[in-house]
Write a protein that holds these residues in place. Structure first.
Motif, short mmCIF file in Angstrom:
data_model
loop_
_atom_site.label_atom_id
_atom_site.label_comp_id
_atom_site.label_asym_id
_atom_site.label_seq_id
_atom_site.Cartn_x
_atom_site.Cartn_y
_atom_site.Cartn_z
N ALA A 1 -3.19 14.16 7.16
CA ALA A 1 -2.92 13.99 7.96
C ALA A 1 -2.50 15.75 8.94
N ILE A 2 -1.68 16.47 7.59
CA ILE A 2 -1.33 17.33 7.42
C ILE A 2 -2.55 18.71 7.56
N SER A 3 -3.01 18.40 6.38
CA SER A 3 -4.20 19.12 6.20
C SER A 3 -5.28 19.43 7.78
N CYS A 4 -5.98 17.54 8.38
CA CYS A 4 -6.71 17.88 9.92
C CYS A 4 -5.78 18.59 10.49
N ILE A 5 -4.26 18.69 10.80
CA ILE A 5 -4.06 19.65 11.87
C ILE A 5 -3.98 21.16 11.58
N VAL A 6 -3.81 21.39 9.82
CA VAL A 6 -4.05 22.29 9.85
C VAL A 6 -5.24 23.55 10.33
N CYS B 1 12.86 1.35 4.87
CA CYS B 1 14.15 1.05 4.26
C CYS B 1 13.68 2.15 3.06
N PHE B 2 11.92 2.72 2.85
CA PHE B 2 12.63 4.02 2.20
C PHE B 2 12.36 5.10 3.14
N GLU B 3 12.56 5.26 4.34
CA GLU B 3 12.56 6.59 4.83
C GLU B 3 13.53 6.87 3.68
N GLY B 4 13.48 8.43 4.25
CA GLY B 4 13.82 9.69 3.54
C GLY B 4 13.54 9.25 1.80
N HIS B 5 12.51 8.65 1.14
CA HIS B 5 12.72 8.01 -0.19
C HIS B 5 11.30 8.67 -0.31
N ASN B 6 10.85 9.11 -1.25
CA ASN B 6 9.24 9.18 -1.22
C ASN B 6 8.49 8.65 -2.89
N ILE B 7 8.51 7.78 -2.73
CA ILE B 7 8.03 6.61 -3.49
C ILE B 7 6.33 7.27 -4.40
N VAL B 8 6.45 7.14 -5.19
CA VAL B 8 4.98 8.20 -5.95
C VAL B 8 4.23 7.32 -6.67
N LYS B 9 4.90 5.74 -6.86
CA LYS B 9 3.95 4.70 -7.92
C LYS B 9 4.68 3.21 -7.23
N ILE B 10 3.68 2.74 -7.18
CA ILE B 10 4.30 0.91 -6.42
C ILE B 10 3.54 0.13 -8.32
N ARG B 11 4.05 -1.20 -8.09
CA ARG B 11 3.65 -1.73 -9.23
C ARG B 11 3.93 -4.13 -9.01
N ALA C 1 6.46 18.52 2.57
CA ALA C 1 6.79 18.20 2.15
C ALA C 1 7.23 16.76 2.59
N LEU C 2 6.34 16.92 3.16
CA LEU C 2 6.00 14.41 3.80
C LEU C 2 6.49 13.80 2.81
N ASN C 3 7.24 12.84 3.16
CA ASN C 3 7.01 12.15 1.74
C ASN C 3 6.30 10.87 2.20
N ASN C 4 5.95 10.11 0.94
CA ASN C 4 4.26 8.87 1.17
C ASN C 4 5.04 7.35 2.02
N ALA D 1 0.45 -1.12 -0.08
CA ALA D 1 0.39 -0.18 -0.02
C ALA D 1 0.94 1.16 -0.14
N LEU D 2 0.12 2.51 -0.49
CA LEU D 2 0.99 3.64 -1.04
C LEU D 2 0.36 4.39 -0.32
N VAL D 3 0.55 4.91 0.84
CA VAL D 3 -0.34 5.72 1.65
C VAL D 3 0.77 8.00 1.38
N SER D 4 -0.38 8.24 1.82
CA SER D 4 -0.28 9.96 1.58
C SER D 4 -0.43 10.36 3.39
#
Length: 539
Positions: free
Chosen positions: A279-284, A344-354, A310-313, A272-275
């Motif tokens: 969370a930011i919208s609710c906090i604001v 392992c993807f901490e610091g990497h912004n993944i935008v698509k998975i297949r 600019a939080l990573n997915n 699963a790819l999660v944005s």
């Protein structure tokens, strides 16, 4: 001094005032302070702006002089606002309005879609009430279908501009959202309507299913996830391994603070790819209410704050007892069927998975591609140990990094991959025995390709790629000229090549002309690839 001169002098005095002073003046004189300065001044002096509109032509007199119009109005001040078009010009305007072309939106609404299918139909996934293989394009569905979702040997159709879904095909795990085991039916050959979401008044925003998986994930407008299908290894992420033949809420992914971008399922696990946008919208929003801001923040302002943060997915994978080596990056030990963060993807912004059958590709926002899982056919690319048939920890595909290739799109078949670069070039690698990598006889002879290479056909013909897709053993490339090319396995004519001697199509084969001839349609909306079959929507 005349009345008009008094009004003029009063207007000059009021124009010198600021807007705040005008508001106070309006309140003292019981006049509405709404609007801009001009509107408030007009209300204070008791006048309204004149509307500039063309007067209706006099039937008796076709022409009017300025003098006659001023005499009729009784005020020389109205001459500037009075314009009369000749009767001939008004007729021309009417004529133009009658011949006005329909807008694009109205033509799209009137458009009628038709679905045509060809190829293997072993489990009735076409929904035609039989399991006969179709050797030519055949009309399949009469429900004005606008979207097709293809899973492993099953299909879900969505009716145009509605929340109506139909399913057909292999259903032994409940992937078609029906319980047919009571009647000993392993597959559904006639399309059945999925009524669960309509009955529960749930609006579906997105449906996620892919060629390599036997699971379906539904994402609602309230950002809740529902799943059904194969689950012996916990692929549904429900925290257990029991099969589900009707949509079931995935509580761990259904949160107002998370936005599910996509969910892909392989043979034994799901990703699963999660944005974190929600969370930011609710906090604001909570902050704005707590601080009692004079006006609530608009969606545009919230979007700017999200972009600034600019939080990573985040990438989650289901825990499976069969995939301990792939999941070695996870820290917590949990039962099969629970979602675990891929740290392992901490610091990497993944935008698509297949996902393929047992491998997964990850596309990063900087254009790099990562892979993990089975590498029997080189679908994860080159590795340091050539005899290693599995990539346990996600690694970056070195070819793209070394050659400075920026990838913008990825797709997976069962054992092969396609990728599109920023320059709109297509790259392929993995299993190539059936021509699905599209580079001629050389690929077929090699059987599989570890090092990605671009498909020369599109480069030599100067064609720019718009879309890519993968079936189990065949591939699709659509160009910016709306030309559709198929290549790969043609055992069941799924590549629309009707030469009985050609079991494989090793180079891209344009199908536009064939589709138009057999369907009598002018346009192709889209083409969807399944397990040894192809589905086409035309209009």
């Amino acid at each position: 001094m005349s009345a008009s001169e008094l009004q003029l002098s009063l207007r000059r005095e009021l124009l010198k005032l600021s807007k705040v002073q005008l508001v106070k003046r309006c309140k003292t004189e019981n006049v509405s302070p709404r609007g801009n300065k001009t509107e408030m001044i007009n209300r204070l002096i008791g006048t309204r702006p004149r509307k500039q509109s063309a007067a209706k032509p006099n039937k008796r007199k076709k022409t009017h002089s300025i003098a006659s119009s001023s005499e009729h109005s009784g005020s020389h001040d109205q001459i500037d606002h009075f314009q009369l078009k000749p009767a001939s010009s008004l007729k021309n305007v009417k004529h133009k309005k009658q011949n006005k072309k329909p807008s694009v939106k109205s033509s799209e609404k009137a458009r009628k879609y038709a679905v045509y299918v060809i190829g293997g139909n072993h489990f009735g996934e076409f929904g035609l009430n039989h399991t006969t293989t179709l050797q030519e394009l055949t009309k399949a569905n009469e429900h004005n279908i606008s979207q097709i979702y293809t899973g492993y040997q099953y299909t879900i159709y969505q009716q145009r501009r509605s929340q109506r879904f139909w399913s057909a095909g292999y259903n032994s795990y409940g992937q078609c959202a029906f319980n047919t085991m009571k009647r000993n039916e392993e597959w559904i050959t006639a399309c059945r309507r999925i009524e669960y979401f309509e009955q529960q008044h749930i609006h579906i925003e997105k449906l996620c299913c892919n060629i390599s998986g036997s699971c379906s994930f539904w994402i609602s407008a309230q950002n809740k996830v529902y799943a059904h299908g194969r689950n012996e290894s916990g692929q549904l992420g429900l925290g257990h391994t029991k099969m589900r033949n009707k949509p079931t809420l995935v509580a761990s992914l259904s949160s107002p603070y998370l936005r599910i971008v996509d969910i892909q399922s392989a043979h034994l696990y799901s990703v699963a790819l999660v944005s974190m946008d929600n969370a930011i919208s609710c906090i604001v929003k909570q902050w704005s209410r707590r601080e009692a801001l004079s006006s609530s923040l608009s969606a545009k302002h919230i979007r700017r704050i999200i972009d600034y943060c600019a939080l990573n997915n985040l990438v989650y994978i289901t825990k499976s007892s069969e995939l301990d080596d792939v999941e070695s990056e996870k820290t917590d030990e949990s039962a099969p069927g629970t979602w675990s963060l891929m740290q392992c993807f901490e610091g990497h912004n993944i935008v698509k998975i297949r996902t393929g059958s047992e491998h997964t590709l990850f596309l990063q926002d900087n254009g790099s591609v990562w892979c993990v899982g089975d590498n029997t056919f080189g679908q994860c690319g080159e590795t340091e140990d050539e005899e290693d048939e599995r990539v346990a920890v996600p690694m970056e595909v070195e070819f793209f990094k070394q050659n400075g290739v920026c990838i913008v799109d990825i797709e997976c078949g069962l054992y092969h991959n396609l990728a599109v670069s920023k320059e709109r070039r297509v790259y392929s690698w993995g299993h190539a025995k059936r021509g699905q990598c599209g580079n001629g006889e050389a690929d077929v002879e090699e059987e599989y390709i570890e090092r990605p290479h671009f498909i020369e056909y599109f480069e030599s013909n100067k064609l720019k790629v718009k879309k890519i897709a993968c079936g189990n053993y065949h591939s699709l490339v659509a160009t910016t000229k709306d030309e559709y090319y198929l290549f790969g396995s043609n055992k069941y004519h799924q590549c629309l090549c009707f030469d009985e001697q050609r079991q494989t199509v090793v180079s891209p084969f344009c199908v536009n002309e064939i589709v138009q001839q057999q369907t009598k349609a002018k346009h192709i909306k889209d083409i969807y690839l399944g397990c040894n079959n192809t589905k086409i929507i035309v209009y």
